[in-house]
Motif scaffolding. Structure first.
Motif, PDB file in Angstrom:
ATOM      1  N   ILE A   1       0.830  -1.203   0.000  1.00 11.95           N
ATOM      2  CA  ILE A   1       0.000   0.000   0.000  1.00 11.95           C
ATOM      3  C   ILE A   1       0.868   1.259   0.000  1.00 11.95           C
ATOM      4  N   TYR A   2       0.442   2.264  -0.757  1.00 12.17           N
ATOM      5  CA  TYR A   2       1.064   3.594  -0.657  1.00 12.17           C
ATOM      6  C   TYR A   2      -0.018   4.604  -0.307  1.00 12.17           C
ATOM      7  N   THR A   3       0.398   5.716   0.307  1.00 10.15           N
ATOM      8  CA  THR A   3      -0.541   6.764   0.698  1.00 10.15           C
ATOM      9  C   THR A   3      -0.006   8.123   0.281  1.00 10.15           C
ATOM     10  N   TYR A   4      -0.905   9.010  -0.088  1.00 10.74           N
ATOM     11  CA  TYR A   4      -0.551  10.395  -0.423  1.00 10.74           C
ATOM     12  C   TYR A   4      -1.565  11.323   0.228  1.00 10.74           C
ATOM     13  N   GLN A   5      -1.097  12.523   0.563  1.00 13.15           N
ATOM     14  CA  GLN A   5      -1.974  13.493   1.203  1.00 13.15           C
ATOM     15  C   GLN A   5      -1.640  14.895   0.699  1.00 13.15           C
ATOM     16  N   GLY A   6      -2.643  15.760   0.610  1.00 11.41           N
ATOM     17  CA  GLY A   6      -2.424  17.148   0.237  1.00 11.41           C
ATOM     18  C   GLY A   6      -1.859  17.296  -1.161  1.00 11.41           C
ATOM     19  N   ALA A   7      -0.822  18.129  -1.284  1.00 13.14           N
ATOM     20  CA  ALA A   7      -0.218  18.400  -2.596  1.00 13.14           C
ATOM     21  C   ALA A   7       0.346  17.135  -3.229  1.00 13.14           C
ATOM     22  N   ASP A   8       0.864  16.222  -2.407  1.00 11.02           N
ATOM     23  CA  ASP A   8       1.399  14.958  -2.945  1.00 11.02           C
ATOM     24  C   ASP A   8       0.286  14.117  -3.580  1.00 11.02           C
ATOM     25  N   ALA A   9      -0.900  14.138  -2.971  1.00 15.76           N
ATOM     26  CA  ALA A   9      -2.036  13.403  -3.533  1.00 15.76           C
ATOM     27  C   ALA A   9      -2.492  14.030  -4.845  1.00 15.76           C
ATOM     28  N   VAL A  10      -2.543  15.350  -4.883  1.00 14.76           N
ATOM     29  CA  VAL A  10      -2.933  16.052  -6.112  1.00 14.76           C
ATOM     30  C   VAL A  10      -1.939  15.746  -7.228  1.00 14.76           C
ATOM     31  N   ARG A  11      -0.657  15.809  -6.903  1.00 13.47           N
ATOM     32  CA  ARG A  11       0.377  15.512  -7.904  1.00 13.47           C
ATOM     33  C   ARG A  11       0.243  14.087  -8.413  1.00 13.47           C
ATOM     34  N   HIS A  12      -0.015  13.147  -7.509  1.00 15.90           N
ATOM     35  CA  HIS A  12      -0.136  11.746  -7.929  1.00 15.90           C
ATOM     36  C   HIS A  12      -1.289  11.574  -8.920  1.00 15.90           C
TER      37      HIS A  12
ATOM     38  N   LYS B   1       9.320  17.108 -19.435  1.00 16.46           N
ATOM     39  CA  LYS B   1       8.510  18.302 -19.734  1.00 16.46           C
ATOM     40  C   LYS B   1       7.136  18.185 -19.089  1.00 16.46           C
ATOM     41  N   ALA B   2       6.564  16.989 -19.162  1.00 16.35           N
ATOM     42  CA  ALA B   2       5.237  16.765 -18.595  1.00 16.35           C
ATOM     43  C   ALA B   2       5.237  16.952 -17.083  1.00 16.35           C
ATOM     44  N   GLU B   3       6.310  16.525 -16.409  1.00 18.48           N
ATOM     45  CA  GLU B   3       6.393  16.663 -14.959  1.00 18.48           C
ATOM     46  C   GLU B   3       6.369  18.134 -14.544  1.00 18.48           C
ATOM     47  N   LYS B   4       6.969  18.996 -15.337  1.00 21.01           N
ATOM     48  CA  LYS B   4       6.965  20.433 -15.034  1.00 21.01           C
ATOM     49  C   LYS B   4       5.554  20.997 -15.144  1.00 21.01           C
ATOM     50  N   ILE B   5       4.822  20.535 -16.135  1.00 23.19           N
ATOM     51  CA  ILE B   5       3.429  20.969 -16.285  1.00 23.19           C
ATOM     52  C   ILE B   5       2.611  20.521 -15.085  1.00 23.19           C
ATOM     53  N   VAL B   6       2.809  19.270 -14.673  1.00 22.05           N
ATOM     54  CA  VAL B   6       2.079  18.730 -13.528  1.00 22.05           C
ATOM     55  C   VAL B   6       2.364  19.557 -12.279  1.00 22.05           C
ATOM     56  N   LEU B   7       3.636  19.875 -12.037  1.00 22.78           N
ATOM     57  CA  LEU B   7       4.013  20.642 -10.846  1.00 22.78           C
ATOM     58  C   LEU B   7       3.350  22.018 -10.846  1.00 22.78           C
ATOM     59  N   GLU B   8       3.332  22.657 -11.996  1.00 21.85           N
ATOM     60  CA  GLU B   8       2.691  23.968 -12.129  1.00 21.85           C
ATOM     61  C   GLU B   8       1.190  23.877 -11.823  1.00 21.85           C
ATOM     62  N   GLU B   9       0.550  22.829 -12.318  1.00 23.95           N
ATOM     63  CA  GLU B   9      -0.882  22.661 -12.108  1.00 23.95           C
ATOM     64  C   GLU B   9      -1.200  22.295 -10.660  1.00 23.95           C
ATOM     65  N   VAL B  10      -0.312  21.551 -10.011  1.00 25.54           N
ATOM     66  CA  VAL B  10      -0.508  21.206  -8.598  1.00 25.54           C
ATOM     67  C   VAL B  10      -0.508  22.484  -7.759  1.00 25.54           C
TER      68      VAL B  10
ATOM     69  N   SER C   1      -1.265  25.465  -8.644  1.00 28.39           N
ATOM     70  CA  SER C   1      -2.498  26.202  -8.915  1.00 28.39           C
ATOM     71  C   SER C   1      -3.676  25.599  -8.154  1.00 28.39           C
ATOM     72  N   PHE C   2      -3.757  24.281  -8.137  1.00 22.25           N
ATOM     73  CA  PHE C   2      -4.870  23.633  -7.449  1.00 22.25           C
ATOM     74  C   PHE C   2      -4.785  23.836  -5.937  1.00 22.25           C
ATOM     75  N   ILE C   3      -3.597  23.740  -5.383  1.00 25.13           N
ATOM     76  CA  ILE C   3      -3.430  23.919  -3.940  1.00 25.13           C
ATOM     77  C   ILE C   3      -3.789  25.342  -3.532  1.00 25.13           C
ATOM     78  N   ARG C   4      -3.499  26.315  -4.405  1.00 29.13           N
ATOM     79  CA  ARG C   4      -3.916  27.692  -4.108  1.00 29.13           C
ATOM     80  C   ARG C   4      -5.440  27.772  -4.012  1.00 29.13           C
ATOM     81  N   TRP C   5      -6.115  27.083  -4.929  1.00 27.51           N
ATOM     82  CA  TRP C   5      -7.584  27.062  -4.884  1.00 27.51           C
ATOM     83  C   TRP C   5      -8.066  26.399  -3.599  1.00 27.51           C
ATOM     84  N   MET C   6      -7.418  25.294  -3.210  1.00 29.24           N
ATOM     85  CA  MET C   6      -7.786  24.621  -1.962  1.00 29.24           C
ATOM     86  C   MET C   6      -7.640  25.576  -0.776  1.00 29.24           C
ATOM     87  N   GLY C   7      -6.584  26.419  -0.839  1.00 31.49           N
ATOM     88  CA  GLY C   7      -6.367  27.375   0.243  1.00 31.49           C
ATOM     89  C   GLY C   7      -7.513  28.354   0.388  1.00 31.49           C
ATOM     90  N   THR C   8      -8.117  28.744  -0.742  1.00 29.69           N
ATOM     91  CA  THR C   8      -9.223  29.700  -0.673  1.00 29.69           C
ATOM     92  C   THR C   8     -10.441  29.081   0.000  1.00 29.69           C
TER      93      THR C   8
END
Length: 428
Positions: free
Chosen positions: A91-102, A323-332, A334-341
């Motif tokens: 089993i693996y677990t992710y939480q917060g930004a790590d879960a979003v990135r996954h 290249k794709a990983e950089k896009i993912v990081l940028e989008e993560v 952005s999403f975490i900022r929305w979660m903060g609101t």
């Protein structure tokens, strides 16, 4: 902290196929499973993803650790219905930004056995739709999954990660090409006429296969696929009689139990006078009994055996994956900022309400005491003055709260927590 995103699961890297299939969810059972999942105290929203390479639960939860424990127990309960070893080591677990990135990486096929394969996005949408129908998706997972779909689209449009034919079906055919030097004199039986079966049939024909038998539990689907590819449909109950004609048998049926066992193959081999047979099993749950591989002149490959072929594909795509990983990081981010609101807005509202309650209470006491002789104009002036004082006192904390999340997600979270604690806003 409210609204935490958590993921608990296992995949082709963390667990062998026999463990993955022990916790797999058949499509017909997903709705009931989602209802059980939503019944756990910490789980506010939930989606189950179950494919041949992964089983994962994505949830929005009130408490991360409690959610991990509850979901792990949920998967263990699923496993208990079948015979398999313990899950703890897989089993693996992710939480917060790590879960979003996954999840974003899964959607963009960066976490797939075959990097760049397009099927996973369709599967994600399928399981998200199932959760919507079950009523286990709320605002957070709705936003998360739709954002993951957009990330996958962006990765495909801005990188070359999906260039060329890459999928589990194409990898299976590549493996078959390593087995046979030619296809035009070989007979192939395809068990399963879904999307994967359709793709497999087309790949096989493009490489020269001329004799292709198709069988499926629903005979009409076998007929429809056979007509499209000019193959021969076989009724599911009858296909064992035709196995002796097949040099290669590929299983991609969505079934709960083995459709071919070792005794059947042993009998077929005698009919074939021990002429070699090859089996490739890429079903979400294994289609073929692994004991088949113990027989002489039989070679069985399951989905985990495709990894060596997939690794060659990964090497070719490593630059595009970067290249794709950089896009993912940028989008993560952005999403975490929305979660903060989601935490900011109710905190700001509660803070303003708390100060306003204090202001009105103190004015009421003053106007009922030493200031009761004030005129209406003076009372209005008092209201305006105290309102302005409250606004000036709140301006700094609220401005800093609004600015903190975009700059530093962790500081924003701590700032919200501090305001709640200092001004006793937890019950607001």
């Amino acid at each position: 902290m409210q609204n935490q995103i958590v993921i608990v699961g296992l995949n082709h890297r963390s667990a062998p196929i026999e463990v993955r299939e022990s916790v797999a969810f058949e499509n017909s059972y997903v709705q009931d499973a989602l209802a059980r999942l939503r019944g756990y105290p910490s789980i506010h929203e939930g989606v189950i993803l179950s494919t041949c390479n992964r089983v994962e639960v994505v949830a929005a939860a009130g408490n991360g650790q409690s959610a991990f424990d509850e979901i792990t127990g949920f998967l263990a309960e699923q496993k208990a219905q079948r015979h398999a070893g313990p899950l703890d080591d897989h089993i693996y677990t992710y939480q917060g930004a790590d879960a979003v990135r996954h999840l974003f990486r899964v959607a963009a096929s960066l976490d797939s056995m075959v990097i760049g394969e397009p099927q996973i996005l369709g599967q994600l949408k399928q399981y998200y739709d199932a959760a919507q129908q079950a009523g286990t998706v709320g605002a957070i997972l709705h936003r998360l999954f739709h954002r993951s779909f957009s990330v996958a689209k962006r990765v495909r449009s801005e990188t070359g990660i999906g260039s060329g034919a890459v999928s589990m079906s194409s990898i299976a055919v590549d493996l078959a090409r390593r087995i046979f030097d030619r296809f035009d004199d070989k007979s192939v039986m395809l068990i399963g006429a879904g999307k994967m079966g359709d793709l497999l049939a087309r790949h096989l024909q493009s490489h020269g296969v001329q004799t292709l038998m198709v069988t499926n539990r629903t005979f009409e689907r076998a007929v429809a696929l056979a007509e499209r590819i000019r193959g021969n449909p076989i009724r599911f109950d009858d296909f064992p009689r035709y196995l002796k004609m097949a040099d290669l048998v590929i299983g991609c049926a969505g079934v709960a139990d083995f459709v071919i066992d070792a005794a059947t193959v042993e009998k077929v081999l005698r009919e074939r006078k021990q002429k070699a047979m090859f089996f490739i099993d890429i079903g979400d749950r294994r289609n073929f009994d692994p004991k088949i591989n113990d027989l002489d002149n039989v070679y069985l490959y399951n989905i985990d055996d495709l990894k060596s072929v997939a690794d060659d594909n990964l090497q070719e795509r490593s630059n595009e994956a970067e290249k794709a990983e950089k896009i993912v990081l940028e989008e993560v981010r952005s999403f975490i900022r929305w979660m903060g609101t989601l935490e900011q807005v109710p905190t700001i509202t509660a803070l303003r309400q708390r100060f306003e309650e204090i202001r009105l209470r103190e004015i009421e006491k003053s106007l009922g005491g030493g200031l009761k002789e004030l005129s209406e104009a003076q009372r209005a002036a008092l209201q305006d003055m105290t309102t302005a004082m409250v606004n000036k006192m709140l301006h700094g904390p609220i401005s800093n709260l609004k600015k903190s999340s975009p700059k530093d997600d962790e500081d924003g979270t701590l700032y919200v927590a501090a305001l709640k604690k200092l001004f006793n806003l937890e019950d607001k």
